[in-house]
Design an enzyme around this catalytic site. Structure first.
Site: not given
Length: 557
Positions: A298, A332
């Site tokens: 992430d 991300h």
């Protein structure tokens, strides 16, 4: 005479206002002084965990001896607790003040996958108070504490995490399903247990509400994944040298800490790790992150300060942060602020960092309901390679989805409605981004504010970008792009501005042939100017739509 002075003063005010709108970069010539982050200090005394009965055979559970060594070290005035060579299986470790937990190069600290070893405790999840399983490593209200060495800390996160089918190959998916656990009704997500699946089906499972206790969430306990390392309200913290990997949720979560240093650490997670952030620095003050490497599932390096009302009530911004000389691989976002930034963020420096294959490079995200002010962010000397999404992104319509849609995924466009400004309205303002080099991105720059609260006062200077698409500015005010060299595949248009006000693009150099240089849309667009643009390979300079006035754009040599 008085009338003459009044007219002169009015003219000066107008001139100053014009300068603030179109040359506000001059106002940022003097940045705030970077903070000095105080460092830890320990006595030389060393306690070896083997003296307390620990066994590094990968089978013996060492929870008690490790914690006993930490307590003994703290009680005697502090020092080093040594984890020597070996594979050290353990349950939760609770740090104490004045203790340096030193992980030897040949040591692996592996946290058990026996969930019974982790009790439900009062914690915090994505910016709100919540019941969670106890973190593998934790500390609260500590002072002068460190984890150092060059060994490995492994959170055994695969035992906890759900996995999305579309993030795996068919062979990987079949192997995962055959290992046990359950899948949801659509067979799209694998969960380690029925308890984990039940938690996923509840809205905000574990979030503290009046009258609830830990017992109310016992049937979904497996779903309440802990962050691997959580330090809460601690002062003078050091994480140095170690590899921290395979977290159940976030890897590192310093919360409301002061004088925090992360130096030369390696943070790893599988790319598909749900909520597998690298570090989330939440409501912290005086922070240094340097010479670290992140490769996670992430966001990589993320700044937070609480979510919605809980974050606003806490009222603790993350401030005085230096982030330098770091590398982020898969994530991300490389450097991220948000989306839980309701307490605000300010006075942050990001320097000399490289993002290699991160979904988005510089990612600033929020949404209505958060509130909070993010301001005074200074970014300099950033390299990016192979960015699947945007190189630089400001977005006030964050929707809690992966930044790059997966194959076959359809997303509805945002519904643009102007709402009243309240304490729930977030604000992004006063960013200075200089010397950015991008080789490969889906889009170079994307800025999207709210109709009631545009993104304000952004300077991007000396940017060299190779991307599929160029620049898009939506609901943005006081934006200056200076010395932008850009090569894109799609050039119709190269730059799109929608309801933008006081936009200056100075020194634009398109490196490829351009069909349409700039398109302007929206009746609120005004005071846009292009200065010193290289025009030799441009077929059409401008186009206007959706109520945009041709007078809103001025193109000068």
């Amino acid at each position: 005479m008085k009338r003459h002075k009044s007219v002169e003063n009015k003219a000066k005010k107008v001139c100053l206002l014009w300068l603030s709108l179109f040359s506000f970069s001059a106002l940022w010539a003097q940045e705030p002084v970077q903070p000095t982050v105080r460092q830890v200090s320990f006595p030389n005394d060393t306690l070896n965990i083997t003296a307390f009965g620990a066994k590094g055979d990968g089978q013996h559970l060492n929870t008690e001896p490790i914690n006993e060594a930490i307590i003994a070290c703290s009680q005697k005035g502090g020092g080093v607790v040594l984890v020597p060579a070996g594979l050290w299986l353990t349950g939760p470790i609770e740090m104490k003040s004045n203790v340096n937990l030193h992980i030897s190069r040949e040591a692996v600290v592996l946290f058990t996958d026996d969930f019974n070893q982790y009790k439900l405790v009062e914690s915090n999840w994505e910016g709100e108070p919540a019941w969670r399983n106890q973190s593998p490593i934790s500390g609260k209200n500590l002072e002068n504490v460190a984890i150092t060495g060059s060994g490995v800390i492994d959170g055994n996160g695969g035992a906890w995490r759900m996995v999305k089918r579309n993030k795996m190959t068919e062979t990987q998916w079949k192997k995962l399903v055959s290992s046990g656990g359950v899948v949801d009704e659509k067979a799209n997500i694998w969960y380690p247990s029925e308890s984990s699946l039940r938690g996923a089906q509840q809205k905000k499972a574990g979030v503290m509400r009046p009258g609830t206790t830990a017992a109310d969430f016992s049937d979904v306990k497996d779903f309440l994944r802990p962050n691997l390392l959580v330090f809460t309200s601690c002062k003078r913290v050091l994480l140095e040298g170690v590899t921290i990997q395979n977290s159940p949720a976030w890897n590192l979560h310093p919360l409301m800490c002061e004088e925090l240093t992360l130096r030369r650490i390696l943070v790893r997670n599988p790319w598909y790790a749900q909520n597998g952030d690298g570090v989330d620095i939440e409501s912290c003050k005086n922070v240094l992150v340097e010479d670290c490497t992140f490769d996670v599932g992430d966001d990589g390096i993320c700044i937070k300060s609480g979510r919605d009302k809980a974050g606003r009530d806490r009222g603790m911004p993350t401030e005085n942060v230096i982030i330098r000389n770091n590398i982020v691989y898969h994530a991300h976002g490389g450097f991220v602020i948000g989306s839980e930034m309701s307490g605000g963020a300010r006075n942050i420096w990001v320097e000399h960092c490289s993002f290699i294959g991160t979904d988005i490079g510089l990612r600033f995200k929020t949404t209505r309901g958060r509130g909070g002010v993010v301001e005074n962010i200074f970014i300099n000397n950033i390299n990016m390679v192979d960015i699947p999404g945007e190189a630089i992104l400001f977005d006030m319509y964050y929707a809690a989805v992966d930044p790059v849609p997966l194959v076959g995924e359809n997303r509805e466009p945002v519904q643009v409605v102007k709402l009243p400004v309240t304490e729930e309205t977030p604000r992004f303002r006063n960013f200075v981004i200089r010397n950015v080099h991008v080789h490969g991105a889906e889009k170079g720059i994307f800025v999207r504010g709210l109709p009631e609260m545009p993104i304000q006062n952004i300077l991007i200077e000396n940017a060299n970008i190779v991307a599929k698409k160029g620049v898009e500015l939506i609901e943005a005010s006081n934006i200056e792009l200076k010395n932008l060299t850009i090569a894109t595949e799609e050039t119709n248009p190269l730059i799109h501005i929608d309801n933008g006000e006081n936009i200056t693009i100075d020194g634009l150099d398109p490196k490829e042939g351009v069909d349409l240089l700039v398109s302007v849309s929206g009746g609120a667009s005004k005071k846009i100017q292009l200065l010193n643009t290289a025009k030799s390979n441009i077929k059409k300079l401008s186009e206007f739509s959706n109520g945009a006035d041709r007078k809103s754009l001025v193109i000068k040599k």
